[in-house]
Scaffold this active site. Sequence first.
Site, PDB file in Angstrom:
ATOM      1  N   ARG A  17     -16.590 -20.563 -31.544  1.00  0.00           N
ATOM      2  CA  ARG A  17     -17.547 -19.772 -32.312  1.00  0.00           C
ATOM      3  C   ARG A  17     -17.185 -19.782 -33.795  1.00  0.00           C
ATOM      4  O   ARG A  17     -16.009 -19.615 -34.149  1.00  0.00           O
ATOM      5  CB  ARG A  17     -17.548 -18.337 -31.772  1.00  0.00           C
ATOM      6  N   PHE A  39      -6.521  -1.870   6.173  1.00  0.00           N
ATOM      7  CA  PHE A  39      -5.791  -0.624   6.425  1.00  0.00           C
ATOM      8  C   PHE A  39      -6.541   0.541   5.807  1.00  0.00           C
ATOM      9  O   PHE A  39      -7.301   0.382   4.858  1.00  0.00           O
ATOM     10  CB  PHE A  39      -4.344  -0.707   5.918  1.00  0.00           C
ATOM     11  N   PRO A  82     -13.231  10.727   2.584  1.00  0.00           N
ATOM     12  CA  PRO A  82     -14.203  11.115   1.557  1.00  0.00           C
ATOM     13  C   PRO A  82     -13.753  12.261   0.660  1.00  0.00           C
ATOM     14  O   PRO A  82     -14.110  12.301  -0.519  1.00  0.00           O
ATOM     15  CB  PRO A  82     -15.429  11.527   2.387  1.00  0.00           C
ATOM     16  N   GLY A  83     -12.946  13.189   1.167  1.00  0.00           N
ATOM     17  CA  GLY A  83     -12.625  14.371   0.376  1.00  0.00           C
ATOM     18  C   GLY A  83     -11.206  14.481  -0.114  1.00  0.00           C
ATOM     19  O   GLY A  83     -10.850  15.503  -0.701  1.00  0.00           O
ATOM     20  N   GLY A 142      -9.063  11.626  -1.660  1.00  0.00           N
ATOM     21  CA  GLY A 142      -8.587  10.775  -2.749  1.00  0.00           C
ATOM     22  C   GLY A 142      -7.130  10.390  -2.579  1.00  0.00           C
ATOM     23  O   GLY A 142      -6.720   9.899  -1.535  1.00  0.00           O
ATOM     24  N   ILE A 184     -14.181 -10.127 -28.549  1.00  0.00           N
ATOM     25  CA  ILE A 184     -14.164 -11.451 -29.179  1.00  0.00           C
ATOM     26  C   ILE A 184     -15.464 -12.193 -28.887  1.00  0.00           C
ATOM     27  O   ILE A 184     -15.994 -12.902 -29.746  1.00  0.00           O
ATOM     28  CB  ILE A 184     -12.941 -12.251 -28.686  1.00  0.00           C
ATOM     29  N   HIS A 185     -15.996 -12.026 -27.682  1.00  0.00           N
ATOM     30  CA  HIS A 185     -17.243 -12.701 -27.297  1.00  0.00           C
ATOM     31  C   HIS A 185     -18.464 -12.122 -28.012  1.00  0.00           C
ATOM     32  O   HIS A 185     -19.543 -12.728 -27.982  1.00  0.00           O
ATOM     33  CB  HIS A 185     -17.461 -12.605 -25.783  1.00  0.00           C
ATOM     34  N   GLY A 186     -18.302 -10.936 -28.605  1.00  0.00           N
ATOM     35  CA  GLY A 186     -19.431 -10.327 -29.308  1.00  0.00           C
ATOM     36  C   GLY A 186     -20.595 -10.064 -28.371  1.00  0.00           C
ATOM     37  O   GLY A 186     -20.418  -9.693 -27.214  1.00  0.00           O
ATOM     38  N   GLU A 208      -4.854   1.492  -5.023  1.00  0.00           N
ATOM     39  CA  GLU A 208      -3.464   1.725  -4.601  1.00  0.00           C
ATOM     40  C   GLU A 208      -2.810   2.844  -5.402  1.00  0.00           C
ATOM     41  O   GLU A 208      -1.628   2.796  -5.727  1.00  0.00           O
ATOM     42  CB  GLU A 208      -2.619   0.444  -4.718  1.00  0.00           C
TER      43      GLU A 208
END
Length: 397
Positions: free
Chosen positions: A281, A127, A132-133, A135, A350-352, A376
């Site tokens: 870890r 849909f 483009p202008g 939004g 957390i993963h650093g 949306e």
Amino acid sequence: MGRLCETDGLTDIQTEILKTVREFVEDKIIPVATDLEHKDEYPTDIVEGLKELGLFGLMIPEEYGGLGESLLIYALVVEEIARGWMSVSGVINTHFIVAYMLMQHGTPAQKEKYLPRMATGEVRGAFSMSEPGCGSDVSAIKTKATREGDGYVINGQKMWLTNGGSANLVAVLVKTDEGADSVYKNMTTFLVEKESGFGETAQGVTVPGKIEKMGYKGVDTTELVFEGHKISADQVLGGEPGKGFYQMMDGVEVGRVNVAARGCGVANRAFELGVAYSQQRETFGKKIAEHQAVLFRLAEMATKVEAAHQMMVKAARKKDSGERNDLEAGMAKYLASEYCSQVVEDSFRIHGGYGFSKEYEIERLYREAPMLLIGEGTADIQRMIIGRRLLEDYKLR
């Protein structure tokens, strides 16, 4: 499977549907998602699997060959799929919105023509509102359909079509001159048929190519250009021009529940990755999950995942009951997308340093989450909708 994102009150059949989808996600999506995403490759095999599961017809009534399920079950299915790879949920979301608009607003002939083939995935929907202008300012669209004989001629340029290349049926919002005093009553939704692919896909209809994106890869996002496209009046959704804006807003309302569900799925996956990594870890002689700072972060992440899920469920159930749900859908979309962004970033932290590596799944989620903040309707649009509805409900007497 942990205790987050559980939903009460489901039937045995609905529970089985969700179990089947989760198994499909675990077996067919998660193992290949990151590789396909990095290649920006369309998930052809996954989509074929979705067809076999009947998910393209999940909410389409049984009389048209679908499963006839509720918006709630659809949203829970989307949550599961987005947990595996958000782009795959995009493949069925826009298809579903078009099917929903046909179910709610289509003529009997339009329903008979499209819904059975949409249920099997033979006809795939997209849909198109944005340009483009403009939004989020839908009233500013310029694409126009002009009456010519018994039909119309469409000229203009549309933007940000998910499934723009792969779809062969597009619900397109354009301006028409119906002589109404409101711009919103001078808009019409057309059901535009085209071939799948890129280039000139129908007479006067061109799909230039895929738009390159930071995330949300795999699924095709495109422009749609109309240059003298001739279309029959029979292809006006509902058979009556001037109702397009309201038809589209009805579709977007359920689309917002869908985006909330996607946010829940991505956030849940980010939490799963973070809580797992924190127990593997080690720093300073113990698992990082045992450090209070990380433990508090996990607690906040889980609370946000659960809160977003429950609000999404409420919004879906409200719509299923036939009640107005723009407030609940706006709240669910706003909360789920914001919390998703925060949970993904916390998991990334957390993963650093490893979170910055493309070898780790959290890197992909970190690039996907921002799309939910704007899809949306932006967060600011949601706040505007929520605020206006609150003033209606709490107006001083």
